[in-house]
Design an enzyme around this catalytic site. Structure first.
Site, short mmCIF file in Angstrom:
data_model
loop_
_atom_site.label_atom_id
_atom_site.label_comp_id
_atom_site.label_asym_id
_atom_site.label_seq_id
_atom_site.Cartn_x
_atom_site.Cartn_y
_atom_site.Cartn_z
N HIS A 169 -3.33 7.01 2.68
CA HIS A 169 -3.76 5.71 2.14
C HIS A 169 -5.15 5.37 2.68
CE1 HIS A 169 -4.06 1.63 1.05
NE2 HIS A 169 -3.85 1.17 2.27
N ASN A 189 -10.20 -0.14 -0.24
CA ASN A 189 -8.74 -0.03 -0.15
C ASN A 189 -8.16 -0.61 -1.45
OD1 ASN A 189 -6.01 -0.45 0.32
ND2 ASN A 189 -6.30 -1.31 2.37
N CYS A 238 0.82 -1.23 0.00
CA CYS A 238 0.00 0.00 0.00
C CYS A 238 0.85 1.27 0.00
CB CYS A 238 -0.95 0.00 1.19
SG CYS A 238 -2.12 -1.36 1.13
O1 UT7 Z 1 -3.90 -1.43 3.44
C1 UT7 Z 1 -2.83 -1.89 4.21
C2 UT7 Z 1 -3.06 -1.67 5.61
N1 UT7 Z 1 -4.31 -2.27 6.03
C3 UT7 Z 1 -4.99 -1.68 6.99
O2 UT7 Z 1 -4.60 -0.60 7.36
C4 UT7 Z 1 -6.16 -2.39 7.62
C5 UT7 Z 1 -6.08 -2.16 9.11
N2 UT7 Z 1 -7.06 -2.90 9.90
C6 UT7 Z 1 -8.36 -2.59 9.88
O3 UT7 Z 1 -8.80 -1.71 9.16
C7 UT7 Z 1 -9.26 -3.29 10.87
O4 UT7 Z 1 -8.48 -3.95 11.82
C8 UT7 Z 1 -10.22 -4.30 10.18
C9 UT7 Z 1 -11.26 -3.56 9.37
C10 UT7 Z 1 -9.40 -5.24 9.30
C11 UT7 Z 1 -10.95 -5.13 11.22
O5 UT7 Z 1 -11.68 -4.26 12.08
P1 UT7 Z 1 -11.54 -4.39 13.66
O6 UT7 Z 1 -12.46 -3.41 14.23
O7 UT7 Z 1 -10.08 -4.27 13.99
O8 UT7 Z 1 -12.08 -5.82 13.92
P2 UT7 Z 1 -11.34 -7.07 14.62
O9 UT7 Z 1 -10.37 -7.69 13.67
O10 UT7 Z 1 -10.86 -6.69 15.96
O11 UT7 Z 1 -12.56 -8.04 14.77
C12 UT7 Z 1 -13.69 -7.72 15.62
C13 UT7 Z 1 -14.77 -8.71 15.35
C14 UT7 Z 1 -14.28 -10.15 15.29
O12 UT7 Z 1 -15.29 -10.98 15.83
P3 UT7 Z 1 -15.18 -11.49 17.35
O13 UT7 Z 1 -13.90 -12.27 17.43
O14 UT7 Z 1 -15.18 -10.26 18.20
O15 UT7 Z 1 -16.41 -12.34 17.49
C15 UT7 Z 1 -14.17 -10.43 13.83
O16 UT7 Z 1 -14.30 -11.80 13.50
O17 UT7 Z 1 -15.33 -8.44 14.05
C16 UT7 Z 1 -15.35 -9.65 13.29
N3 UT7 Z 1 -15.27 -9.32 11.88
C17 UT7 Z 1 -16.35 -9.13 11.11
N4 UT7 Z 1 -17.66 -9.16 11.39
C18 UT7 Z 1 -18.51 -8.92 10.39
C19 UT7 Z 1 -14.16 -9.15 11.14
N5 UT7 Z 1 -14.51 -8.84 9.86
C20 UT7 Z 1 -15.86 -8.83 9.83
C21 UT7 Z 1 -16.81 -8.58 8.82
N6 UT7 Z 1 -18.12 -8.63 9.14
N7 UT7 Z 1 -16.47 -8.26 7.55
#
Ligand code: UT7
Length: 342
Positions: A260, A290, A118
């Site tokens: 980004h 993204n 990225c």
């Molecule tokens: O481009 C290069 C750099 N990339 C980035 O900068 C991405 C950086 N990371 C992020 O933007 C975020 O961490 C994500 C969008 C990837 C994830 O969001 P989050 O708020 O950090 O969620 P999390 O990974 O902490 O997950 C929270 C919950 C989990 O469920 P449990 O374990 O709490 O039951 C995940 O399984 O959200 C769940 N989850 C989803 N639920 C519904 C993860 N993805 C989804 C989804 N729909 N698409």
């Protein structure tokens, strides 16, 4: 005044197929509400079967060259260098850039790929700008293009919600450091200690030299969302601040920060770290997701086309991605007309 690389053309391209959050929710355990509140994304685009990164790169490149011609005449599109940022090349070997240059009818110009995920566009911009200031090139086409839909795990709801395909490009020409559009400085960095946070495990020499087939799922892109989120905020904020100090600007001097487009919560956290107001942040991820190396030039195209970014604006571009890598660039926005449609 000294010799500098000056932005003089801007273009973008998206594939034809849009995927809504509702369409994803019909295939995966997710919802429009989760995706919008956790990421800010509402829509992304994906390539059709058989379509590749170079197809999008050629479309964005053609448009950036057309944009350069509109203000600078035929000569403005006479580039002698192509640098393509991508982490989804058409093939592992050779690089994708020579084929793109060939299809654009640019003859035998030097053309090569830069792989910084990225951050790729900022790295490619710094590479091309340095070659111009060193006198190795006079005009460069710098493209960021990726098709992450081709490497995502079809059942990974997190990555499929975020990533989309696209390409964006700028034309640089040799000019003077005092001109609008001159790239005033860069801040670049990496931390290979975080290489496993954003990765495709299989397909490279490490796996192939074993002679064993990839382990299940290892051919797909994998990301550890939470630590990546934290590092993205820290590295984009710190890199932007280091660059501002070098250029002699304060965050308050900035009209726009084009970061980004990974997650709207990351953009707001970077804004908070730098003490920015919301109106200083360019946001287009709601409409494209993204798009990896295409993210910054597509955000520039959208902002310039929509009148959010106007000549004279003081701008910082900042990116973060796999590697880990990060990078920022500063410029005063020039009089360019972005081209996003054929
Ligand atoms: O481009 C290069 C750099 N990339 C980035 O900068 C991405 C950086 N990371 C992020 O933007 C975020 O961490 C994500 C969008 C990837 C994830 O969001 P989050 O708020 O950090 O969620 P999390 O990974 O902490 O997950 C929270 C919950 C989990 O469920 P449990 O374990 O709490 O039951 C995940 O399984 O959200 C769940 N989850 C989803 N639920 C519904 C993860 N993805 C989804 C989804 N729909 N698409």
């Amino acid at each position: 005044m000294s010799r500098a690389a000056v932005v003089c053309g801007l273009g973008g391209a998206l594939p034809a197929t849009a995927v809504t959050n509702e369409e994803l929710a019909a295939q995966l355990d997710t919802s429009d509400q989760w995706i919008r509140t956790r990421t800010g994304i509402g829509l992304r685009y994906v390539v059709a079967p058989g379509e590749s990164t170079s197809d999008l790169a050629v479309a964005a490149g053609e448009r950036a060259l057309e944009s350069a011609r509109r203000k600078g005449g035929a000569e403005a599109a006479d580039v002698d260098l192509v640098v393509l940022a991508t982490s989804t090349p058409d093939r592992p070997c050779p690089g994708t850039a020579p084929g793109v240059a060939h299809r654009l009818g640019l003859g035998t110009v030097p053309a090569f790929d830069v792989a910084a995920v990225c951050t790729g566009f900022v790295y490619a911009l710094a590479t091309a700008a340095s070659m111009i200031t060193a006198g190795v090139a006079e005009r460069a086409l710098v493209i960021g293009a990726d098709t992450f839909s081709t490497i995502l795990d079809p059942v990974d709801r997190t990555t499929r919600a975020i990533f989309g395909d696209g390409a964006g490009a700028v034309v640089l020409r040799a000019g003077e450091s005092g001109e609008p559009g001159a790239l005033l400085g860069f801040d670049l960095g990496s931390d290979g200690g975080g290489a496993d946070l954003i990765t495709v495990r299989a397909g490279g020499s490490r796996q192939r030299s074993t002679g064993e087939p990839p382990a299940p799922g290892d051919e797909f892109f994998a990301m550890e969302g939470r630590p990546v989120f934290t590092q993205a905020v820290i590295n984009m904020s710190e890199s932007s601040q280091r660059l501002l100090d070098r250029v002699g600007w304060t965050p308050g001097d900035l009209d726009k920060v084009v970061a980004h487009q990974a997650n709207v919560r990351i953009l707001h956290a970077v804004g908070e770290q730098l003490g920015l107001e919301d109106k200083q942040l360019v946001v287009n991820l709601d409409r494209v997701g993204n798009t990896v190396a295409a993210s910054i030039p597509l955000a520039l195209s959208d902002a310039a086309a929509g009148g959010d970014l106007v000549p004279g604006h003081r701008v910082v571009l900042t990116g973060f991605g796999g590697g880990l890598t990060w990078g920022s660039a500063a410029l005063v926005w020039p009089d360019v007309e972005p081209v996003t449609q054929s």
